[in-house]
Enzyme design. Structure first.
Site, short mmCIF file in Angstrom:
data_model
loop_
_atom_site.label_atom_id
_atom_site.label_comp_id
_atom_site.label_asym_id
_atom_site.label_seq_id
_atom_site.Cartn_x
_atom_site.Cartn_y
_atom_site.Cartn_z
N HIS A 485 59.81 83.29 58.51
CA HIS A 485 58.80 83.52 57.52
C HIS A 485 57.22 84.29 56.95
CE1 HIS A 485 56.68 79.86 54.73
NE2 HIS A 485 57.25 79.30 55.41
N ARG A 486 57.86 85.60 57.87
CA ARG A 486 56.49 86.66 57.66
C ARG A 486 57.29 87.59 56.85
NH1 ARG A 486 58.07 89.41 63.75
NH2 ARG A 486 60.41 88.94 62.86
#
Length: 514
Positions: A485-486
């Protein structure tokens, strides 16, 4: 007097710092030649045989099978044969042609005891062997593992001319490997001729695969008598199978799929005595975590601890893709496997959503960067007897479905044999995992660190599906995407997943544009 040479365990792969000693091919007191395999070791990447860069007598083995050795630590100690040659010459000088004892030292104007015009004595067999060993070490074969190799690079240490013996009388000649006409002193009857020759392709030292050695050992095939059909005389499995057919025509050859590589044999749990304090149950066995299993455990733990992952999934109607393959089969064309088609769709999707084909790097000061790549190395998760490995198809975006199919099959095969290279196992940028072969529909897979995403494909089964408002039975599979998700948000991940799903449901439309 020559000093004992200590060979240190070389760097066997990118970033690998240790290896497990599986077995020794030599023992203390054995005479070894340059490039002769001395041990089999297993790293977190694969099983390899380590050749010796030195020739001589094995003086010490630094480790026991099953022991883990650090890179750069002693592996084997070798005493040069020159020591034995000098001792032999001092103890038993060679007779001169007139039957009188002669000094073992050659004559010449630079020697204090030299006699002008005197003929030198014939060198002993041990002295000849020692010189050949020194020549082999100097020339080498160029055989390289990862991070080290012997000098040279032509495959065979060459000896262009034998030493001449100008003594009176005829002298038998020893054939040379390079076909030179000049002869040398005949060896004593009890000296192995292999000590006076350079290593030649097709001999035991040229056999690389542990599987080939195992097959030959179990069926009593002498590898030293085989001529290898592989590159530079490398003995292949087909050569051993051909020898077996010749020896016993009635015995059918085992199919390739039935063979399991020696290095891939699962480690047996060791019986253990005692009772577990927590459960109160007797302890049945203790199995060491090492090799590939140790590397997988460390990588998965790091992935879960460092990557804030999220998972999205979707059911897909794969009926059209299966119909496309059946149509190609009917036309008599070579048809790629389903995984190759999906791999083609994945590379196209990664071009459209490159955020999933990246890596996050963290600097010493704690700052982070997203590293993008000009190309796609598509990892293919492969379950082997040694554990889960992920060889990668390099520059996969440039390959057709047929080319992807061939490379996926090749990589899977070498991975299961434990022969995949560190580059093949450690260069992926995105992983495709076909866990449908295990009969499951879905899985929230763990990302293969340091990548940022992994796509899983479940089994294809008949399911009820609505088509044009009507209920029908269709071939349905489930796609699961786990992502970091980064590097992106859910919209990017969902867009990529939907792109691949649409390509599976309408393959002709996408393939026409590729």
């Amino acid at each position: 007097m020559s000093e004992t040479r200590v060979f240190l365990l070389p760097d066997l792969g990118e970033g690998l710092t240790e290896a497990e000693l599986v077995s020794w091919h030599v023992a203390v007191g054995d005479e070894i030649a340059v490039d002769q395999p001395i041990a089999e070791v297993e790293t977190a990447k694969s099983a390899v045989e380590v050749p010796s860069p030195y020739a001589g007598i094995v003086e010490e083995l630094h480790g026991q099978p099953g022991e883990t050795l650090d890179v750069g630590k002693p592996l084997i100690s070798v005493r040069p044969l020159a020591e034995l040659g000098t001792a032999a010459d001092d103890a038993a000088p060679a007779p001169s042609p007139d039957d009188n004892a002669a000094s073992s030292m050659s004559s010449g104007s630079d020697r204090p005891d030299a006699t002008p015009g005197a003929a030198p004595s014939a060198p002993s067999a041990a002295d000849a062997a020692a010189e050949t060993y020194r020549e082999e070490e100097k020339a080498g074969s160029g055989n390289v593992l990862i991070g080290y190799g012997t000098p040279g690079g032509h495959g065979v240490a060459r000896r262009t001319r034998a030493r001449k013996v100008p003594a009176a009388g005829s002298v038998d000649t020893l054939p040379l490997e390079d076909g030179a006409a000049d002869g040398g002193p005949a060896p004593d009857a009890d000296v192995d001729l292999s000590l006076l020759r350079t290593r030649v392709p097709g001999k035991l030292g040229a056999v690389i695969s542990p599987l080939v050695r195992r097959m030959a050992r179990e069926h009593g095939v002498d590898l030293g008598e085989l001529h290898g059909s592989g590159e530079s005389g490398l003995i292949m499995r087909r050569d051993v199978e051909a020898a077996l057919r010749t020896a016993a025509p009635a015995a059918p050859a085992a199919p390739e799929t039935a063979e399991a590589p020696e290095a891939a044999a699962p480690r047996e749990a060791q019986p253990a005595a005692g009772t577990d304090a927590r459960t109160g149950l007797p302890i049945a066995a203790r199995t060491p975590v090492r090799g590939v299993r140790k590397a997988v455990a460390a990588n998965m733990a790091r992935s879960r601890s460092e990557i804030p992952e999220a998972t999205v999934w979707v059911d897909v109607d794969a009926s059209a893709l299966l119909e496309l393959r059946e149509g190609l089969k009917a036309g008599g064309a070579q048809v790629p496997g389903l995984l190759a088609f999906i791999a083609r769709f994945v590379t196209a999707g990664l071009k459209k959503y490159p955020e999933l084909n990246t890596r996050i790097e963290t600097a010493e000061d704690g700052s982070q960067e997203i590293v993008s790549f000009d190309g796609i190395n598509l990892g293919i998760a492969a379950q082997t007897d040694r554990g889960l490995v992920v060889p990668s198809v390099r520059a996969a975006e440039k390959l057709t479905a047929r080319e992807l199919d061939a490379e996926i099959r090749r990589l899977t095969d070498v991975a299961r044999q434990g022969k995949a290279t560190p580059t093949e196992l450690g260069s992926g940028t995105f992983t495709l995992n076909n866990y449908g072969v295990f009969g499951v529909d879905g899985s929230a897979a763990i990302i293969n660190h340091p990548e940022v995403a992994i796509l899983g494909v479940g089994r294809i089964i008949d399911k009820p599906w609505v088509v044009n408002g009507e209920l029908a039975v269709r071939k349905v599979t489930e796609l699961t995407l786990t992502f970091d998700h980064r590097v992106c948000d859910g919209g990017t991940a969902a867009g990529f997943l939907r792109f691949v799903a649409d390509a599976i449901e309408n393959p002709t439309t996408l393939l026409a544009d590729l």
